[in-house]
Design an enzyme around this catalytic site. Structure first.
Site, PDB file in Angstrom:
ATOM      1  N   ASP A  53    -121.006  49.943 -31.824  1.00  0.00           N
ATOM      2  CA  ASP A  53    -121.222  51.366 -32.082  1.00  0.00           C
ATOM      3  C   ASP A  53    -120.881  52.168 -30.826  1.00  0.00           C
ATOM      4  O   ASP A  53    -121.139  51.734 -29.703  1.00  0.00           O
ATOM      5  CB  ASP A  53    -122.681  51.608 -32.488  1.00  0.00           C
ATOM      6  CG  ASP A  53    -122.923  53.056 -32.892  1.00  0.00           C
ATOM      7  OD1 ASP A  53    -122.065  53.613 -33.607  1.00  0.00           O
ATOM      8  OD2 ASP A  53    -123.946  53.634 -32.490  1.00  0.00           O
ATOM      9  N   MET A  55    -121.786  55.684 -30.232  1.00  0.00           N
ATOM     10  CA  MET A  55    -122.834  56.616 -29.821  1.00  0.00           C
ATOM     11  C   MET A  55    -124.165  55.891 -29.660  1.00  0.00           C
ATOM     12  O   MET A  55    -124.928  55.727 -30.612  1.00  0.00           O
ATOM     13  CB  MET A  55    -122.955  57.743 -30.853  1.00  0.00           C
ATOM     14  CG  MET A  55    -121.666  58.514 -31.072  1.00  0.00           C
ATOM     15  SD  MET A  55    -121.062  59.321 -29.565  1.00  0.00           S
ATOM     16  CE  MET A  55    -122.320  60.594 -29.366  1.00  0.00           C
ATOM     17  N   ASP A 344     -91.715   8.559   1.458  1.00  0.00           N
ATOM     18  CA  ASP A 344     -91.656   9.490   0.326  1.00  0.00           C
ATOM     19  C   ASP A 344     -90.272  10.122   0.201  1.00  0.00           C
ATOM     20  O   ASP A 344     -89.763  10.331  -0.908  1.00  0.00           O
ATOM     21  CB  ASP A 344     -92.714  10.581   0.473  1.00  0.00           C
ATOM     22  CG  ASP A 344     -94.128  10.072   0.218  1.00  0.00           C
ATOM     23  OD1 ASP A 344     -94.265   8.935  -0.269  1.00  0.00           O
ATOM     24  OD2 ASP A 344     -95.095  10.810   0.515  1.00  0.00           O
ATOM     25  N   GLU A 370     -92.724   1.487  -5.388  1.00  0.00           N
ATOM     26  CA  GLU A 370     -91.272   1.542  -5.186  1.00  0.00           C
ATOM     27  C   GLU A 370     -90.516   0.928  -6.352  1.00  0.00           C
ATOM     28  O   GLU A 370     -89.330   0.603  -6.221  1.00  0.00           O
ATOM     29  CB  GLU A 370     -90.894   0.820  -3.884  1.00  0.00           C
ATOM     30  CG  GLU A 370     -91.087  -0.685  -3.887  1.00  0.00           C
ATOM     31  CD  GLU A 370     -92.493  -1.122  -3.481  1.00  0.00           C
ATOM     32  OE1 GLU A 370     -92.637  -2.267  -3.032  1.00  0.00           O
ATOM     33  OE2 GLU A 370     -93.432  -0.321  -3.606  1.00  0.00           O
TER      34      GLU A 370
END
Length: 454
Positions: A53, A55, A344, A370
Site C-alpha cells: 500500500d 498511503m 607451471d 604432468e
C-alpha cells in the site's frame, strides 16, 4: 503456479480482503500492518511478490519500496504498489522507487491475478538463476561480488506501424538509450535476435498482431528472455490480461506519458542486465567446473564423461576411439631445479603445443599433475600413433622459454597410444592399455611413442 505473497497495508480490513482473495486461489499469504514490519518480514521470509500500500502513516509505500530495492536480500522481489491514487506523479514516483506495477483501489481481481501470475513466472526464473549462482560461489568457481547494473544506455527495438507514435517513443528514449524503429514485425523479430535490451510492441497495431509477435518472441530460443513492453489501450482489459498471460513483461497505457515510458524502460533493462549477469556467471561456473585452471584444457572430470560416451558408441558398432596418455619426462627435476613457477610455465606451454597439434575433433585434457590425455573420436590406432609422433617431435624440437625468456629448457614427453577393441571394451581398460604403453616408453629411454594394440 502458486507463490508466497506479502501484503503490507496499514488498514486491517484491506489486508484481510486481499488475504481472502489470494488464499482462495491457493497463494500462501503473509501480512504486515506497517512498513518496518513489512521490511522485516520481507528479509526473513523471502516472499515471491510484495503487494504494498502507498498511503501508510510513518513510512509510506514509496519509502518501503526504496528500502526493499536497496537491500541485496530483497531487491530481486517484484513489488506491486496498491493505491487509491491515480495521479501521474505518484505512478512515476513508484516506478522510480523500483515498483514493478501499480494496482488501483478498488482492485480488479482479474488484473490482480494476471499480474501476480506474470510476476511469479519472472521470480521463478530469477530465483533459479540466483540459486545456481550461489552454488557456484559456494564451490568457489565464481566470484561473490555483483556488478552494479544500470538501466540506461540500452538498445531498444520499437515495433510499431504508427509512425508518429513510434517516432515519439524513439525521441523520448533517445535521451538515455539507442532506439531503433521497425514497422515490419518480421524484421523486428530478426533485429531482436541481436544484442537488444528491450522490445516495445504496439499491441494495437493495425497492420500486424502485436500479441502474436510477442508470442513468437517467447517461442524463439534467441529472444525467449528478451523483456517486452506492450503499448496498449487501457480500456482493452481483456487484451491487457492476454498480454501478461503470453509472457509480456510490462504494459504501458495510452496515451503515453514520457516519464512513465522512461521509468518502465529503465526497470526492464535493469532487470534484464541482472538476469544476464546471473546467466553469465552460471555459464562461467559450468565452464570452470570442466576446465583445468592452470592450462585452460578440459579437466579429468570432463574427459571421463566424454570418453565413456564415445567408448560406448564404439563398442556398439561405431567408429573406434583412440586415446593418447602423455607424460612429461623428468618433470619432477624441473620443479626441483627451477621451482614450481617454472614448472607451471612448462605445463602451460606444453598445453598450447598439445592443443595446436591435435585435430578439431580431438579432446586434449589435463589428466593430473604432468599427465595429459587426448581423446580421439573416429580414430584407428595407426592414425592416432602418427598424431602422437607429431606431438612428440613438436615438443622436443624446440626449447621451452621460461622465466620471461631467461631460461631455455629442453622438454620431452613419453606417449602411450591405445584404441578400442570392440564389444566389451571399457574406458578404464582403454586408459589402462595407454598407461601400460607410457610405462613401456619410459622404460625404453623416454621421448618415445608406444602403441598397444591389446
Amino acid at each position: 503456479m502458486t507463490a508466497r505473497i506479502l501484503v503490507i497495508d496499514d488498514i486491517e480490513a484491506n489486508v484481510r480482503l486481499l488475504e481472502a482473495k489470494l488464499s482462495s486461489e491457493y497463494y500462501d499469504v503473509l501480512t504486515a500492518l506497517d512498513g518496518p514490519t513489512g521490511l522485516a518480514l520481507a528479509a526473513s521470509e523471502a516472499p515471491d511478490i510484495i503487494l504494498l500500500d502507498v498511503m501508510m502513516p510513518g513510512m509510506d509505500g514509496f519509502e518501503v519500496c526504496r528500502r526493499l530495492k536497496d537491500d541485496p536480500l530483497t531487491r530481486h522481489i517484484p513489488i506491486v504498489l496498491v493505491t487509491a491514487l491515480d495521479g501521474r506523479a505518484d505512478r512515476i514516483a513508484g516506478l522510480e522507487a523500483g515498483a514493478d506495477e501499480f494496482l488501483n483501489k478498488p482492485i480488479d481481481d482479474v488484473m490482480l491475478f494476471s499480474r501476480v501470475r506474470s510476476l511469479t513466472r519472472l521470480k521463478t526464473v530469477i530465483d533459479e538463476l540466483r540459486q545456481r549462482e550461489a552454488s557456484g560461489r559456494r564451490m568457489g568457481v565464481i566470484a561473490g561480488a555483483a556488478a552494479r547494473l544500470a538501466g540506461t544506455g540500452g538498445r531498444i527495438v520499437i515495433c510499431d506501424d504508427n509512425e508518429r507514435q513510434a517516432q515519439r517513443i524513439a525521441s523520448e528514449l533517445a535521451v538515455e538509450h539507442r532506439p531503433v524503429i521497425e514497422s515490419d514485425p518480421e524484421k523486428a523479430l530478426l533485429t531482436a535476435r541481436g544484442p537488444v535490451d528491450l522490445l516495445i510492441i504496439n499491441a494495437n497495431a493495425r497492420n500486424f498482431d502485436g500479441l502474436r509477435l510477442a508470442a513468437q518472441m517467447r517461442s524463439d530460443e534467441a529472444t525467449r528472455h528478451l523483456p517486452i513492453l506492450a503499448v496498449i489501450d487501457p480500456d482493452e482489459r481483456g487484451r491487457m490480461v492476454k498480454a501478461l498471460e503470453i509472457g509480456i513483461n510490462d504494459v504501458l497505457p495510452r496515451p503515453i506519458d514520457p516519464q512513465e515510458l522512461a521509468a518502465r524502460a529503465r526497470t526492464q533493462i535493469k532487470r534484464k542486465r541482472y538476469t544476464d549477469f546471473l546467466r553469465k556467471n552460471l555459464d562461467y561456473s559450468l565452464e570452470l567446473a570442466v576446465t583445468d585452471q592452470l592450462t585452460g584444457l578440459h579437466n579429468r572430470r570432463y574427459m571421463v564423461g566424454q570418453l565413456a560416451a564415445l567408448v560406448a558408441r564404439a563398442t556398439h558398432g561405431g567408429e573406434p576411439v583412440s586415446a593418447l596418455l602423455i607424460d612429461i619426462d623428468y618433470f619432477k627435476k624441473i620443479n626441483d631445479n627451477f621451482g614450481h613457477d617454472v614448472g607451471d610455465e612448462v605445463l602451460r606451454e606444453f598445453a598450447v603445443r598439445l592443443a595446436t597439434n591435435v585435430r578439431a575433433i580431438d579432446l586434449p585434457c589435463r589428466y593430473g599433475g604432468e599427465e595429459f590425455v587426448v581423446v580421439m573420436p573416429d580414430t584407428a590406432l595407426a592414425d592416432a600413433e602418427r598424431i602422437a609422433e607429431r606431438i612428440r617431435r613438436h615438443v622436443a624440437g624446440s626449447p621451452f622459454r621460461t622465466d620471461g625468456g631467461k631460461e631455455l629448457l629442453t622438454v620431452t614427453i613419453s606417449i602411450g597410444v591405445a584404441a578400442t577393441l570392440g564389444a566389451g571394451d571399457t574406458p578404464e581398460a582403454l586408459l589402462k592399455r595407454a598407461d601400460a604403453a607410457v610405462y613401456e616408453a619410459k622404460s625404453a629411454g623416454r621421448n618415445k611413442v608406444i602403441a598397444r594394440a591389446a
